[in-house]
Design an enzyme around this catalytic site. Structure first.
Site, short mmCIF file in Angstrom:
data_model
loop_
_atom_site.label_atom_id
_atom_site.label_comp_id
_atom_site.label_asym_id
_atom_site.label_seq_id
_atom_site.Cartn_x
_atom_site.Cartn_y
_atom_site.Cartn_z
N HIS A 111 0.04 -5.13 5.03
CA HIS A 111 1.23 -5.32 4.20
C HIS A 111 1.03 -6.41 3.16
CE1 HIS A 111 3.11 -3.56 7.95
NE2 HIS A 111 3.48 -2.74 6.99
N ASN A 123 2.45 2.09 3.46
CA ASN A 123 1.81 3.21 4.16
C ASN A 123 0.62 3.72 3.36
OD1 ASN A 123 3.47 3.61 6.53
ND2 ASN A 123 5.12 4.26 5.15
N LYS A 168 -7.48 -2.31 -7.88
CA LYS A 168 -6.45 -2.67 -8.84
C LYS A 168 -5.21 -3.12 -8.06
CE LYS A 168 -5.24 -2.72 -13.28
NZ LYS A 168 -5.15 -1.45 -14.02
N HIS A 169 -4.73 -4.31 -8.35
CA HIS A 169 -3.57 -4.86 -7.65
C HIS A 169 -3.75 -4.82 -6.14
CE1 HIS A 169 -1.62 -5.35 -11.44
NE2 HIS A 169 -1.56 -4.06 -11.69
#
Length: 538
Positions: free
Chosen positions: A538, A432, A289-290
């Site tokens: 990231h 993180n 998800k996302h």
């Protein structure tokens, strides 16, 4: 200093009286040639293209009639001649150009039809160096660029998909093509040669192991225009570069709505994750998800793996992407359709599974024919203002790393298996990243936080919520292991994981406070393993 322009205005409608056809891909060629002849266009051609046109019973002049020079050097030299390039580059309304064309007997060419040697396909086929080099087209790009530059007078067609629109335009304009139409064809032509050159330069960099070439170029072909991008106010298109790595770009969509920008991004993340799991060893399912996993599990069957992945965070799984490393079977399909899902991606799907999924008409089902190789090299690209960041793909696998036990207590065999599993998942979680795992399934995931301790707490909180939803007495983080994508800068993140019930930890190590973190683990009789490899994402 820039070359000065003569400011001769381009005409709108330009009659097409002569066309040069020189194509490798002969898809639709004969029908197009017939349409040109019907429009009163004289055909000039080269080599195999001329032969195909003549065999279809159409009148065609060989390009050697224009140049007065035969093809030589195995066809390497046939169109690189002033009679061809002068015919394409001559500015018809410039008296000096017109005189030069007249004096040298150069007959104008109004339409060039050219596509290129299949360099990209030959490169991907694994052909040897000499074969790849031989498929670098020279004459084609030169003619295409010449015609595109002189689009004020010449139309350039590089895509067989445009043949019909060219014939239609000729019919509408009584044998002429408009400036607007020629401009659009020129723009497409320059994009094609740019993409072609990008493939060639990329191959050289890869073959010669030039990690950071002075000039870095990328190319791709538009696969689809999307309704919008990440958000409705952003436009978006999906481009493919021809890389055959199994995944969303190479998959067959068996059913469902068009994939959205976010669907493609999330589906790629999901399939790259399950590619880490050998299908001969276990069935594995990832729910994304996302772009973050909200549940991952391995088990003897896909249905069992899916159920355990879903249990990790059933709330986030709603409207998610489901990826698996084996052929989707009916048992798994029946379980998946019970929860609203946007996309399913798998190496393949059984007929029964396809029928089950078909009941959900909007659910996209993609099959790829294989799994991405997690060991393979490659590059990833991220745009920034004024440039782009290019790096090698993160192809470090935990199974290949030298793991170092740094605590007094070593992990048990069961803990070590779960530690490797959790670290494999952490590689695909936004930093993180904290991943709790137990018995080959994630039981809590914390992603994308500015502080590692917050990721640890969020993962524990999600595990508590999942336990309450399942009616469990305690969260599954009790007796779990935990993985961190990067080192713990302080002991607080570790303490948070211990409070959640973790009994063993895997992390890269390398902090100035490693000794403090190890001491905290020893104080709580926690086993800790260092990998020496970080997995920031990231």
């Amino acid at each position: 200093m820039a070359v000065a322009a003569k400011n001769i205005p381009a005409p709108d409608l330009v009659p097409v009286r002569r066309a040069l056809l020189s194509v490798f891909d002969k898809t639709g060629l004969i029908d197009f040639a017939k349409g040109l002849v019907a429009a009163g266009v004289e055909l000039v051609s080269t080599g195999g293209t001329a032969k195909a046109i003549a065999e279809a019973g159409l009148a065609v002049r060989d390009v050697s009639e224009l140049t007065g020079f035969p093809e030589i050097m195995d066809g390497r030299v046939k169109t690189l001649h002033p009679s061809v390039h002068g015919a394409l580059l001559g500015v018809r309304d410039d008296p000096e150009h017109a005189k030069a064309m007249h004096d040298h007997g150069i007959e104008p060419i109004d339409l060039l039809v050219s596509n290129l040697y299949p360099f990209e396909e030959v490169r991907r086929s694994g052909a040897d160096y000499a074969a790849v080099v031989e498929n670098i087209d020279i004459g084609g790009p030169a003619m295409i660029r010449a015609s595109a530059k002189n689009h004020a007078y010449v139309a350039i067609v590089t895509d067989p998909g445009d043949y019909a629109s060219v014939l239609n335009a000729l019919e509408m304009n009584i044998g002429s093509l408009s400036l607007d139409f020629r401009q659009k064809l020129a723009a497409k032509a320059f994009a094609r040669t740019a993409s072609y050159d990008a493939a060639i330069s990329g191959w050289f960099a890869e073959t010669l192991v030039i990690e950071h070439p002075t000039w870095r170029t990328f190319g791709g072909r538009l696969e689809s225009v999307m309704r919008y991008g990440e958000n409705p106010h952003q436009s978006a298109g999906f481009y493919v570069n021809g890389d055959k790595r199994p995944g969303v770009a190479t998959a067959r969509q068996l059913q469902g709505k068009q994939l959205s920008y976010n669907n493609i991004n999330d589906t790629d993340a999901a399939f790259e994750l399950v590619g880490e799991f050998d299908p001969n060893r276990c069935a594995a399912v990832a729910i994304i998800k996302h772009a973050n996993p909200c549940g991952v599990a391995e088990d003897a069957s896909l249905a069992a793996a899916y159920a355990r992945a879903l249990a990790c965070d059933p709330v986030s799984a709603f409207g998610g992407i489901v990826a698996m490393n084996r052929i989707l079977d009916a048992e798994a399909a029946q379980e998946i359709v019970k929860t609203f899902t946007e996309v399913i991606i798998a190496p393949n799907a059984s007929e029964d599974a396809v029928r089950i999924i078909a009941a959900k008409k909007n659910l996209r089902l993609l099959v790829t024919g294989g799994l991405p190789d997690p060991h393979a090299g490659g590059i990833t690209v991220k745009s920034v203002a004024g440039g782009m960041l290019v790096q090698g793909r993160d192809n470090a696998l935990v199974d290949d790393l030298e793991l170092k036990v740094v605590t007094k207590r070593a992990p048990t065999a069961a803990e070590m298996a779960d530690l490797k599993f959790a670290f494999r998942i952490a590689k695909h979680v936004k930093s993180n990243a904290i991943v709790y795992a137990k018995d080959g399934a994630t039981v809590g995931i914390g992603a994308g936080q500015m502080s590692r301790v917050d990721s640890s707490r969020i993962a524990a909180r999600k595990a508590l919520d999942a336990a309450e939803a399942a009616g469990l007495a305690e969260p599954l983080t009790k007796g779990s292991v935990v993985a961190s994508d990067a080192f713990f800068p302080f002991a607080d993140g570790l303490i948070s994981a211990i409070e959640a019930g973790a009994t063993a930890v895997i992390q890269p190590g390398g902090s100035m406070r490693d000794d403090d973190v190890i001491a905290a683990a020893d104080a709580h009789c926690i086993a800790m393993v260092f990998t020496g490899v970080r997995h920031f994402r990231h």
